[in-house]
Structures are given as structure tokens and as C-alpha cells.
Design a protein around this motif. Sequence first.
Motif, PDB file in Angstrom:
ATOM      1  N   GLN A 184       0.737  -1.083  -0.057  1.00 63.14           N
ATOM      2  CA  GLN A 184      -0.099   0.052  -0.154  1.00 63.14           C
ATOM      3  C   GLN A 184       0.873   1.250   0.135  1.00 63.14           C
ATOM      4  OE1 GLN A 184      -2.738   0.389   3.538  1.00 63.14           O
ATOM      5  NE2 GLN A 184      -3.971   1.561   1.936  1.00 63.14           N
ATOM      6  N   VAL A 185       0.720   1.951  -1.098  1.00 60.96           N
ATOM      7  CA  VAL A 185       1.354   3.278  -1.172  1.00 60.96           C
ATOM      8  C   VAL A 185       0.490   4.442  -1.309  1.00 60.96           C
ATOM      9  CG1 VAL A 185       3.143   4.696  -2.639  1.00 60.96           C
ATOM     10  CG2 VAL A 185       3.313   2.326  -2.446  1.00 60.96           C
ATOM     11  N   ILE A 186       0.623   5.464  -0.179  1.00 54.70           N
ATOM     12  CA  ILE A 186      -0.242   6.709  -0.220  1.00 54.70           C
ATOM     13  C   ILE A 186       0.571   7.833  -0.428  1.00 54.70           C
ATOM     14  CG2 ILE A 186      -1.885   7.865   1.203  1.00 54.70           C
ATOM     15  CD1 ILE A 186      -2.216   5.316   2.704  1.00 54.70           C
ATOM     16  N   THR A 187       0.159   8.870  -1.468  1.00 55.80           N
ATOM     17  CA  THR A 187       1.068   9.828  -1.830  1.00 55.80           C
ATOM     18  C   THR A 187       0.087  11.141  -1.613  1.00 55.80           C
ATOM     19  OG1 THR A 187       1.721   8.814  -3.605  1.00 55.80           O
ATOM     20  CG2 THR A 187       2.153  10.977  -3.618  1.00 55.80           C
ATOM     21  N   LYS A 188       0.942  12.214  -0.626  1.00 49.12           N
ATOM     22  CA  LYS A 188       0.322  13.241  -0.367  1.00 49.12           C
ATOM     23  C   LYS A 188       0.678  14.336  -1.365  1.00 49.12           C
ATOM     24  CE  LYS A 188       1.490  17.151   1.260  1.00 49.12           C
ATOM     25  NZ  LYS A 188       2.232  18.154   1.907  1.00 49.12           N
ATOM     26  N   VAL A 189      -0.103  15.161  -2.001  1.00 48.18           N
ATOM     27  CA  VAL A 189      -0.070  16.387  -3.004  1.00 48.18           C
ATOM     28  C   VAL A 189      -0.504  17.586  -2.586  1.00 48.18           C
ATOM     29  CG1 VAL A 189       0.479  14.762  -4.986  1.00 48.18           C
ATOM     30  CG2 VAL A 189      -1.901  15.696  -4.672  1.00 48.18           C
ATOM     31  N   GLY A 190       0.090  18.552  -2.888  1.00 43.92           N
ATOM     32  CA  GLY A 190      -0.476  19.917  -2.595  1.00 43.92           C
ATOM     33  C   GLY A 190      -1.311  20.570  -3.829  1.00 43.92           C
ATOM     34  N   HIS A 191      -1.203  19.888  -4.869  1.00 44.53           N
ATOM     35  CA  HIS A 191      -2.270  20.258  -6.045  1.00 44.53           C
ATOM     36  C   HIS A 191      -2.732  19.061  -6.817  1.00 44.53           C
ATOM     37  CE1 HIS A 191      -0.099  24.240  -5.608  1.00 44.53           C
ATOM     38  NE2 HIS A 191       0.998  23.557  -5.551  1.00 44.53           N
ATOM     39  N   MET A 192      -3.899  19.378  -6.991  1.00 41.10           N
ATOM     40  CA  MET A 192      -4.556  18.300  -7.884  1.00 41.10           C
ATOM     41  C   MET A 192      -4.923  18.579  -9.300  1.00 41.10           C
ATOM     42  SD  MET A 192      -5.198  15.603  -5.979  1.00 41.10           S
ATOM     43  CE  MET A 192      -6.690  14.736  -6.465  1.00 41.10           C
ATOM     44  N   GLU A 193      -4.130  19.729  -9.893  1.00 41.87           N
ATOM     45  CA  GLU A 193      -4.364  20.079 -11.168  1.00 41.87           C
ATOM     46  C   GLU A 193      -3.977  19.176 -12.445  1.00 41.87           C
ATOM     47  OE1 GLU A 193      -3.257  21.913  -8.706  1.00 41.87           O
ATOM     48  OE2 GLU A 193      -4.536  23.363  -8.363  1.00 41.87           O
ATOM     49  N   ASN A 194      -2.963  18.308 -12.021  1.00 45.33           N
ATOM     50  CA  ASN A 194      -2.617  17.402 -12.816  1.00 45.33           C
ATOM     51  C   ASN A 194      -3.008  15.988 -12.755  1.00 45.33           C
ATOM     52  OD1 ASN A 194      -0.809  19.599 -14.060  1.00 45.33           O
ATOM     53  ND2 ASN A 194       0.592  19.096 -12.525  1.00 45.33           N
ATOM     54  N   LEU A 252       1.163   7.908 -13.523  1.00 42.01           N
ATOM     55  CA  LEU A 252       2.120   7.212 -12.732  1.00 42.01           C
ATOM     56  C   LEU A 252       1.859   6.135 -11.718  1.00 42.01           C
ATOM     57  CD1 LEU A 252       3.851  10.782 -11.901  1.00 42.01           C
ATOM     58  CD2 LEU A 252       4.599   9.166 -13.654  1.00 42.01           C
ATOM     59  N   GLY A 253       0.696   5.937 -11.355  1.00 36.49           N
ATOM     60  CA  GLY A 253       0.393   4.832 -10.645  1.00 36.49           C
ATOM     61  C   GLY A 253       1.064   5.155  -9.085  1.00 36.49           C
ATOM     62  N   LEU A 254       0.681   6.164  -8.552  1.00 34.04           N
ATOM     63  CA  LEU A 254       1.101   6.697  -7.149  1.00 34.04           C
ATOM     64  C   LEU A 254       0.351   5.970  -5.900  1.00 34.04           C
ATOM     65  CD1 LEU A 254       1.532  10.431  -8.011  1.00 34.04           C
ATOM     66  CD2 LEU A 254       3.257   8.555  -7.961  1.00 34.04           C
ATOM     67  N   GLY A 255      -0.312   4.906  -6.479  1.00 29.12           N
ATOM     68  CA  GLY A 255      -1.362   4.506  -5.331  1.00 29.12           C
ATOM     69  C   GLY A 255      -2.511   5.508  -4.735  1.00 29.12           C
ATOM     70  N   SER A 256      -2.728   5.589  -3.582  1.00 28.70           N
ATOM     71  CA  SER A 256      -3.844   6.511  -3.258  1.00 28.70           C
ATOM     72  C   SER A 256      -3.245   7.868  -3.029  1.00 28.70           C
ATOM     73  CB  SER A 256      -4.244   6.252  -1.892  1.00 28.70           C
ATOM     74  OG  SER A 256      -5.165   4.810  -2.096  1.00 28.70           O
ATOM     75  N   VAL A 257      -3.921   8.851  -3.493  1.00 28.25           N
ATOM     76  CA  VAL A 257      -3.479  10.265  -3.557  1.00 28.25           C
ATOM     77  C   VAL A 257      -4.367  11.142  -2.521  1.00 28.25           C
ATOM     78  CG1 VAL A 257      -2.792  12.234  -5.082  1.00 28.25           C
ATOM     79  CG2 VAL A 257      -2.516  10.029  -5.911  1.00 28.25           C
ATOM     80  N   ILE A 258      -3.641  11.870  -1.561  1.00 29.86           N
ATOM     81  CA  ILE A 258      -4.466  12.584  -0.954  1.00 29.86           C
ATOM     82  C   ILE A 258      -3.973  14.112  -1.002  1.00 29.86           C
ATOM     83  CG2 ILE A 258      -4.832  13.059   1.622  1.00 29.86           C
ATOM     84  CD1 ILE A 258      -6.013  10.441   0.768  1.00 29.86           C
ATOM     85  N   CYS A 259      -4.994  15.118  -1.215  1.00 30.89           N
ATOM     86  CA  CYS A 259      -4.722  16.521  -1.240  1.00 30.89           C
ATOM     87  C   CYS A 259      -5.611  17.255  -0.183  1.00 30.89           C
ATOM     88  CB  CYS A 259      -5.114  17.108  -2.589  1.00 30.89           C
ATOM     89  SG  CYS A 259      -4.815  18.727  -2.611  1.00 30.89           S
ATOM     90  N   PRO A 260      -4.781  17.590   0.962  1.00 32.83           N
ATOM     91  CA  PRO A 260      -5.380  18.465   2.091  1.00 32.83           C
ATOM     92  C   PRO A 260      -6.089  19.578   1.725  1.00 32.83           C
ATOM     93  CG  PRO A 260      -3.131  17.819   2.522  1.00 32.83           C
ATOM     94  CD  PRO A 260      -3.185  17.424   1.326  1.00 32.83           C
ATOM     95  N   LYS A 261      -5.542  20.348   0.681  1.00 35.33           N
ATOM     96  CA  LYS A 261      -6.397  21.300   0.316  1.00 35.33           C
ATOM     97  C   LYS A 261      -7.852  21.188  -0.210  1.00 35.33           C
ATOM     98  CE  LYS A 261      -5.649  22.864  -3.978  1.00 35.33           C
ATOM     99  NZ  LYS A 261      -4.935  23.347  -5.006  1.00 35.33           N
ATOM    100  N   GLU A 262      -7.929  20.009  -1.050  1.00 36.53           N
ATOM    101  CA  GLU A 262      -9.111  19.470  -1.552  1.00 36.53           C
ATOM    102  C   GLU A 262      -9.969  19.156  -0.363  1.00 36.53           C
ATOM    103  OE1 GLU A 262     -10.525  19.671  -4.730  1.00 36.53           O
ATOM    104  OE2 GLU A 262      -8.573  20.731  -5.470  1.00 36.53           O
ATOM    105  N   LEU A 263      -9.606  18.258   0.495  1.00 38.93           N
ATOM    106  CA  LEU A 263     -10.265  17.733   1.534  1.00 38.93           C
ATOM    107  C   LEU A 263     -11.034  18.905   2.409  1.00 38.93           C
ATOM    108  CD1 LEU A 263      -7.947  14.970   2.801  1.00 38.93           C
ATOM    109  CD2 LEU A 263     -10.282  14.588   1.672  1.00 38.93           C
ATOM    110  N   CYS A 264     -10.114  19.790   2.597  1.00 36.32           N
ATOM    111  CA  CYS A 264     -10.709  21.273   3.478  1.00 36.32           C
ATOM    112  C   CYS A 264     -11.939  21.775   2.551  1.00 36.32           C
ATOM    113  CB  CYS A 264      -9.533  21.874   3.489  1.00 36.32           C
ATOM    114  SG  CYS A 264      -9.875  23.698   4.408  1.00 36.32           S
ATOM    115  N   CYS A 265     -11.505  21.905   1.239  1.00 45.65           N
ATOM    116  CA  CYS A 265     -12.624  22.992   0.451  1.00 45.65           C
ATOM    117  C   CYS A 265     -13.984  22.126   0.235  1.00 45.65           C
ATOM    118  CB  CYS A 265     -11.906  23.097  -0.744  1.00 45.65           C
ATOM    119  SG  CYS A 265     -10.610  24.402  -0.932  1.00 45.65           S
ATOM    120  N   ASN A 266     -13.689  20.754   0.078  1.00 42.44           N
ATOM    121  CA  ASN A 266     -14.929  19.788  -0.002  1.00 42.44           C
ATOM    122  C   ASN A 266     -15.779  20.050   1.317  1.00 42.44           C
ATOM    123  OD1 ASN A 266     -14.069  19.312  -2.549  1.00 42.44           O
ATOM    124  ND2 ASN A 266     -13.269  17.297  -1.978  1.00 42.44           N
ATOM    125  N   THR A 267     -15.045  20.171   2.366  1.00 42.16           N
ATOM    126  CA  THR A 267     -15.716  20.136   3.790  1.00 42.16           C
ATOM    127  C   THR A 267     -16.564  21.515   3.843  1.00 42.16           C
ATOM    128  OG1 THR A 267     -14.238  18.669   4.797  1.00 42.16           O
ATOM    129  CG2 THR A 267     -15.697  20.236   6.148  1.00 42.16           C
TER     130      THR A 267
END
Length: 453
Positions: free
Chosen positions: A324-334, A341-356
Motif C-alpha cells: 500500500q502506497v499513499i501519496t500526499k500532493v498539494g495540487h490536484m491540477e495534474n 504514474l500509478g502513485l497508489g492512493s493520492v491525498i490532497c489536504p487542500k481539496e479535503l478542506c475545500c470539500n468540507t
Amino acid sequence: MKIIIAGDGKVGLTLTQKLSAAGHDLTLIDSNQRVLDSSVERYDVMGVQGNCASMRVLESADVKKADLLIAATSSDEVNLLCGMTAHGLNPRIHTIARIRNPEYGKQIFTMRDVYSLSLMVNPEKQAAREIERLIRYPGFLQRETFAKSRVEIVELRIQKGSKLCDVALMNLENVVKCKVLVCAVSRGGVVEIPSGHFILREGDHLFITATAEMLTQLLRNLGIITHKAKRVIICGGGRIGYYLSTWLAKEGVSVLLIEQDEARCEELSGKLPPEVCIIHGDASSQFLLESEGIHDCDAVVTMTGMDEMNMIISLYAQTCGVPQVITKVGHMENNSMQDSLGLGSVICPKELCCNTIVRYVRAMQNTTGAALTLHNIAEGQAEALEFVVDADTKHIGEPLRNIRLKRNILIACISHGSKTEIPNGDSMYEAGNSVIIVAKGGMTLLQLNDIFE
């Protein structure tokens, strides 16, 4: 609604994009005139330059007529003072503040009446909680829960040689031997709400609705073996790493945290449980990762301060066979690039916050009949919403096959009290039931009746 966004950084800009698209009357406040001009030029919004915690600036933004203020500057203290000042000038206003410092969490909850906050959001804490859920329930790239956790929408990527390759959705149940519903498919960065004739291909990202029991059976029938993580390597000792290490250690998971900054290592050693092993070093070093046993760990989480570094470490972890590989990114534009690339699960804190925050805004718009929960799926290109059927809902007691829905909308699940159903053409809903709807992005669904033709 009239909304004031204080702070035009990453979160403020994303909120401006989402809320202006929904037709809200927005006013932005920021101390940087150049940044403010860029947003005003790009979106149909008003701009006010200055200190958002100042009474004068808030009055210039017409705070007394505003319905909601979102304070998302880089300073927790400014966000708190901004919210308090806005509430003092307009007692009926709703206030949301982004608070990132862990030291303020308990204080704000205890003194919430003093701070007059309607909602506090912490992007790093949200991201850590999402990662912790993924580690606790491995096998899927993303998980979202509905109907009091009885139903989930999960993301699964079709790997080479999977039983799902070249299967038409109408034949899916014959292959997986359990009742699930594919409610959305992302292929090459483009999302579709599929029909039964849709044929699955290698590399597709499926968004599947089912009960927790059916999802376990799905993994087993597809030959995807999962087990609870016992040893996790975390690359990066920021706030997310702090929260995640603390929670995993409490669950008995062996945690190895790698941090390059020596002073931060010393600070974390005084805050984290003694079970967490803190290593001072460069997480991108192949020698360090191998010497610390990357080949034998159950999960790797990359959350350094650089997206590119996180991606490189995650790709190396994949080649090492980490389950299991989990990758944090600051931008989801790409999104499409990250997906390829196959980065496993991708987590974007900014997106989670905005969605809330967007979910809160939607609930404010229409309290009666509003969605109970709302989640963005497929990198924001689709939404999953949960509604309660009330006496005003159309087509109560009618078979779904007789109901005409708007295009790119799917009824994914119906909950009849404690009984949950993945619907077919004969299914019906009654008053009091909860219904999960999946819709392609860009549609505004304020209440359940908005889904019908």
C-alpha cells in the motif's frame, strides 16, 4: 448567498473557483493586491485589499449583509480574530475558520461560544484521518461512507490481468459473484456515469457502491489479498505526519517516521508516543529506505513538503513491492498525469478542506431537503450525495425503471432503515428512506427532486 472569503491562497483560490461556479456572490479579502487582482480578473468576484481581521476592512467587504465568512489566511490567529470580528458586526453570520495548529484544537472546542465559530477546518488533520482510514482498511484507493457507515463508495483500479478486464457491466455480477454497482468510471482522466453496456478496460478507475460486507467479498473474489498493516513508513514529519503517527501508534501499528530537519525530529520526539521510531535523514535516499526495511513494510506514506519528491519516493516504493502506497500532493491540477504514474492512493489536504466547506455551504442553501452528506469522487469530476426521501419527493413507491432521471445521474443505493439495497429496475423508495445519488460534476443538486427530468 453572499460569501466573504478572507485569504486568497491555495484554499481561498480553490473555494473561489468552486463557489463562484455555483453562482454565489463572492467578496475576497487579501493583503496582497497583486494576488487579489489576479482572482478578481479570473472570476466574477469583488476584491477588498487589507487586513481581514480589521473592522474597517470587513465593513468595506459589506460583512453586515453577508451570510457566511470563510477565514483561510495562513495565520490561525488572524482567522480566529477575523471570525470573531465578523460575528460582532453581524451576529447572524456563519463563520468558518481554518485552524492548523494542534495546540488550538481543544481550546477552540472548549471555548467555541467565545470564538463564535460555526465550523473549524484543519486540512492536515483531515488528511491524516483519511490516510489512517485507508491504512486500516486496505485494498482500495479511496473510501467514502454513507448511510451511517452501512454503505461505501470505493475506488479500485483495474490492474493488468484482472478478472474485470473486458467485462461488460451487465455481466459484472457473474464475474465478481457479489452485488455491487459501478457508479462511475474514470478512463484517461475522463469520467463517465456508465450504462450496462459499458466495457471495462485495464487501467480504468472504478467507483463502486456496496455494503462493507460485499466489498470484502469483492476483494476476495478478485484475488486481492489484504491484511491489516503492522509496519508503516512515513516520509515527512510535518503536521500530517504528527497526527498520523499518533493515531497509528495507538492502534498498535509499528511506525517509522523519517524527517530531514534535525530540530523537527527533536520536537517530534518530545510529542510523539515512544513507540514511534523517528529517523533523522533524507526520505528520498534509496540506501536509507532499504536499510530501514522498505521491502518488508506494509505501507509507505509520502508527505514531504515537495510533491515531486513524494511522487519519486512513492514510485520507488511501488517497485519495492510495498502493498500500500499513499501519496500526499498539494495540487490536484495534474490529475491525469498523477493517475498515469500509478502513485497508489493520492491525498490532497487542500481539496479535503475545500470539500468540507462546500458541503457546509450546500447545507446552508437549503436546510429542508438538503443533502445529508456530499463527497467529491473521481478527482472532483463527480459527486456522491445522500438525501432523505420526504413527503414532497416525487415518484415515491414507483419502480425505478419508470422514473426518468436527468442525464449523467445514477441512483446508487437505497437504505430502507437498517436494510440497504443496491437498486435495480424494480426497486422503489418510500418516505423516510435515504438515497445515494451519483452525478457528474458541474451539476447543482440542492434537493432530491433536482435529479428528475
